[in-house]
Enzyme design. Structure first.
Site, short mmCIF file in Angstrom:
data_model
loop_
_atom_site.label_atom_id
_atom_site.label_comp_id
_atom_site.label_asym_id
_atom_site.label_seq_id
_atom_site.Cartn_x
_atom_site.Cartn_y
_atom_site.Cartn_z
N GLU A 95 -11.20 -5.80 1.92
CA GLU A 95 -11.12 -6.88 1.13
C GLU A 95 -9.85 -8.03 1.69
O GLU A 95 -9.20 -7.76 2.46
CB GLU A 95 -10.56 -6.57 -0.58
CG GLU A 95 -9.39 -5.62 -0.46
CD GLU A 95 -9.28 -5.16 -1.80
OE1 GLU A 95 -10.11 -4.25 -2.17
OE2 GLU A 95 -8.71 -5.85 -2.69
N CYS A 116 -5.23 -13.85 2.32
CA CYS A 116 -4.20 -12.44 2.61
C CYS A 116 -5.49 -11.57 2.98
O CYS A 116 -6.56 -11.38 2.50
CB CYS A 116 -3.66 -11.99 1.15
SG CYS A 116 -3.33 -10.38 1.23
N CYS A 123 -4.93 3.13 4.39
CA CYS A 123 -3.41 3.04 4.98
C CYS A 123 -2.94 4.48 4.96
O CYS A 123 -3.01 5.26 4.03
CB CYS A 123 -2.51 2.36 3.91
SG CYS A 123 -0.87 1.94 4.92
N CYS A 127 2.83 4.59 0.37
CA CYS A 127 3.77 4.18 -0.74
C CYS A 127 3.33 4.33 -1.89
O CYS A 127 2.12 4.38 -2.44
CB CYS A 127 4.05 2.55 -0.65
SG CYS A 127 4.52 2.20 1.15
N CYS A 130 1.01 1.92 -4.33
CA CYS A 130 0.15 1.34 -3.66
C CYS A 130 -1.43 1.55 -3.79
O CYS A 130 -1.47 2.67 -3.54
CB CYS A 130 0.46 0.91 -2.18
SG CYS A 130 -0.66 -0.05 -1.28
N CYS A 344 -5.15 -6.95 -3.42
CA CYS A 344 -5.47 -6.23 -2.02
C CYS A 344 -5.46 -4.79 -2.03
O CYS A 344 -4.55 -4.15 -2.59
CB CYS A 344 -4.56 -6.79 -0.80
SG CYS A 344 -5.44 -8.26 -0.11
N1 SAH Z 1 1.63 -2.60 4.66
C1 SAH Z 1 1.99 -3.80 4.67
C2 SAH Z 1 1.17 -4.83 4.14
C3 SAH Z 1 0.21 -4.49 3.35
S1 SAH Z 1 0.86 -4.44 1.71
C4 SAH Z 1 3.33 -3.80 3.89
O1 SAH Z 1 3.30 -2.71 3.15
O2 SAH Z 1 4.02 -4.68 3.99
C5 SAH Z 1 1.40 -5.87 1.29
C6 SAH Z 1 2.41 -6.13 -0.01
O3 SAH Z 1 1.79 -5.60 -1.18
C7 SAH Z 1 3.48 -5.10 0.18
O4 SAH Z 1 4.79 -5.71 -0.05
C8 SAH Z 1 3.42 -4.02 -0.69
O5 SAH Z 1 4.68 -3.29 -1.18
C9 SAH Z 1 2.92 -4.79 -2.00
N2 SAH Z 1 1.94 -4.05 -2.81
C10 SAH Z 1 1.37 -3.07 -2.73
N3 SAH Z 1 1.01 -2.79 -4.02
C11 SAH Z 1 1.45 -3.50 -5.01
C12 SAH Z 1 1.31 -3.56 -6.39
N4 SAH Z 1 0.67 -2.71 -7.12
N5 SAH Z 1 1.86 -4.60 -7.05
C13 SAH Z 1 2.63 -5.62 -6.38
N6 SAH Z 1 2.62 -5.49 -5.01
C14 SAH Z 1 1.86 -4.60 -4.26
FE1 SF4 Z 2 0.29 0.92 3.34
FE2 SF4 Z 2 0.49 -0.10 0.92
FE3 SF4 Z 2 2.53 1.11 1.80
FE4 SF4 Z 2 1.69 -1.45 2.69
S1 SF4 Z 2 2.44 -0.95 0.90
S2 SF4 Z 2 2.57 0.40 3.99
S3 SF4 Z 2 -0.56 -1.08 2.42
S4 SF4 Z 2 0.62 2.02 1.49
#
Ligand code: SAH
Ligand code: SF4
Length: 357
Positions: A95, A116, A123, A127, A130, A344
């Protein structure tokens, strides 16, 4: 199947296109013509490249595929954040999110349409908060699949995108080679011609790759997802921190800032009772000061099945005020619908789950 050996013509860099045409005995100006058809005029087939000889068009069609992304769903409408769900040739879903002009996103003034984009299917970094990691990791995106997201969104919306953030699904620096190839196509005048300062890569903290990125000649922006200001807190929510702890990460950031002479941004999601204490704010001040970094506070967006929630408005503002009182350049995203990162990964997760039911 003869077709399996073919690759999409948009996977090629300019020099590779040049090389290929030279091999076919074509004059050198053809490369510019073809790049123009692909990225400026945006035709949908070789047949439509009308200033090329018929024989060359047929030959290109034999050698390459002409891929597109299939749009599965679009959510949202003009003037709001729009989410696009795409199906790749192998059936995987990814997406992208189109965000209308908004003030002060990632160092831009305003009046910019930001997209974006995703860099991987799923992934591997897991995290805890996420959505992207919930279904695990499937594969890296190819450079053309990354670029196609921008082309498809522009086509569908009829709007020109002028700011790119690599903040969709996946960890861009874990797909370094393809992300760099895509960035070259996005950046160079023969491709999409979007300035490097309008391209931001976000990483969860792959310290060695931050150093590698520093050594690349391109001046793109870097955002680092910190989300915890001490190892204790960061370990709880980001497994990557056990591999590269905060000091290792910050020293890679030092290297980046010193060599690139550029400011970076810390992304910091605010999660209730997890990373939103005054002590975390104070520790964050130290890191931001050390690197002269900007801080982007993002109220957490809830994900189904995950236990985290966003702090109250008052708590968010308090956290912001501690940073600001210490002279840190910090912003707190307040507008609804601009929760781009959160968007995303979630749409895909939802669609995959619906399919399974
Ligand atoms: N993997 C990379 C880029 C993709 S995630 C990274 O982690 O930076 C992009 C951003 O979205 C990151 O800062 C991530 O922590 C944030 N993110 C993920 N899930 C989220 C959520 N549920 N609410 C707000 N931000 C979120
Ligand atoms: Fe992967 Fe989500 Fe962590 Fe970014 S925030 S590294 S997309 S698991």
């Amino acid at each position: 199947m003869a077709d399996t050996a073919k690759i999409d013509i948009k996977s090629l860099q300019f020099e590779e296109l040049q090389e290929m045409l030279r091999g076919l005995g074509e004059p050198s100006y053809r490369v510019g013509q073809i790049a123009d058809w692909l990225y400026k005029k945006r035709v949908e087939s070789f047949e439509n490249m009308t200033d090329l000889p018929h024989a060359l068009r047929a030959q290109l069609a034999k050698l390459f595929t002409f891929d597109r992304l299939e749009i599965v769903r679009v959510l949202g409408s003009r003037d709001t954040t729009r989410k696009f769900l795409f199906r790749l040739a192998d059936g995987n879903l990814i997406e992208s999110v189109l965000i209308p002009a908004s003030p002060a996103l990632y160092g831009e003034k305003s009046d910019r349409r930001t997209i974006c984009i995703s860099t991987q299917v799923g992934c591997a970094y897991g995290c805890k908060f996420c959505a992207s990691g919930l279904d695990g990791f499937s594969r890296n995106l190819q450079a053309n699949e990354i670029v196609h997201q921008i082309l498809a969104v522009e086509n569908q919306s009829g709007e020109k995108v002028d700011n790119i953030v690599f903040m969709g699904m996946g960890e861009p620096l874990a797909n370094f080679h393809n992300v760099m190839r895509a960035i070259r196509i996005i950046n160079t005048p023969w491709g999409l011609g979007i300035g490097a300062r309008h391209i931001t890569v976000s990483t969860s903290g792959l310290a060695p790759q931050i150093r590698k990125l520093t050594d690349e000649p391109v001046q793109i922006r870097l955002a680092v997802s910190l989300h915890g200001a001490t190892d204790e807190v960061r370990n709880q929510i980001m497994p990557i921190n056990r591999r590269y702890n905060i000091e290792t990460l910050l020293s890679a950031c030092d290297y980046y800032v010193t060599h690139k002479k550029q400011r970076l941004t810390f992304e910091y999601i605010l999660i209730a009772d997890t990373n939103d204490s005054d002590e975390q704010a104070a520790a964050l001040v130290k890191h931001a000061r050390r690197l002269n970094a900007k801080v982007n506070l993002i109220p957490y967006n809830t994900v189904e099945d995950l236990p985290w929630s966003r702090p109250s408005r008052t708590r968010q503002e308090k956290f912001l005020s501690i940073l600001r009182a210490q002279g840190i350049a910090a912003t707190l995203r307040r507008e609804k619908g601009h929760d781009i990162e959160a968007a995303c990964g979630q749409l895909r997760l939802q669609t995959n789950r619906e399919k399974r039911q």
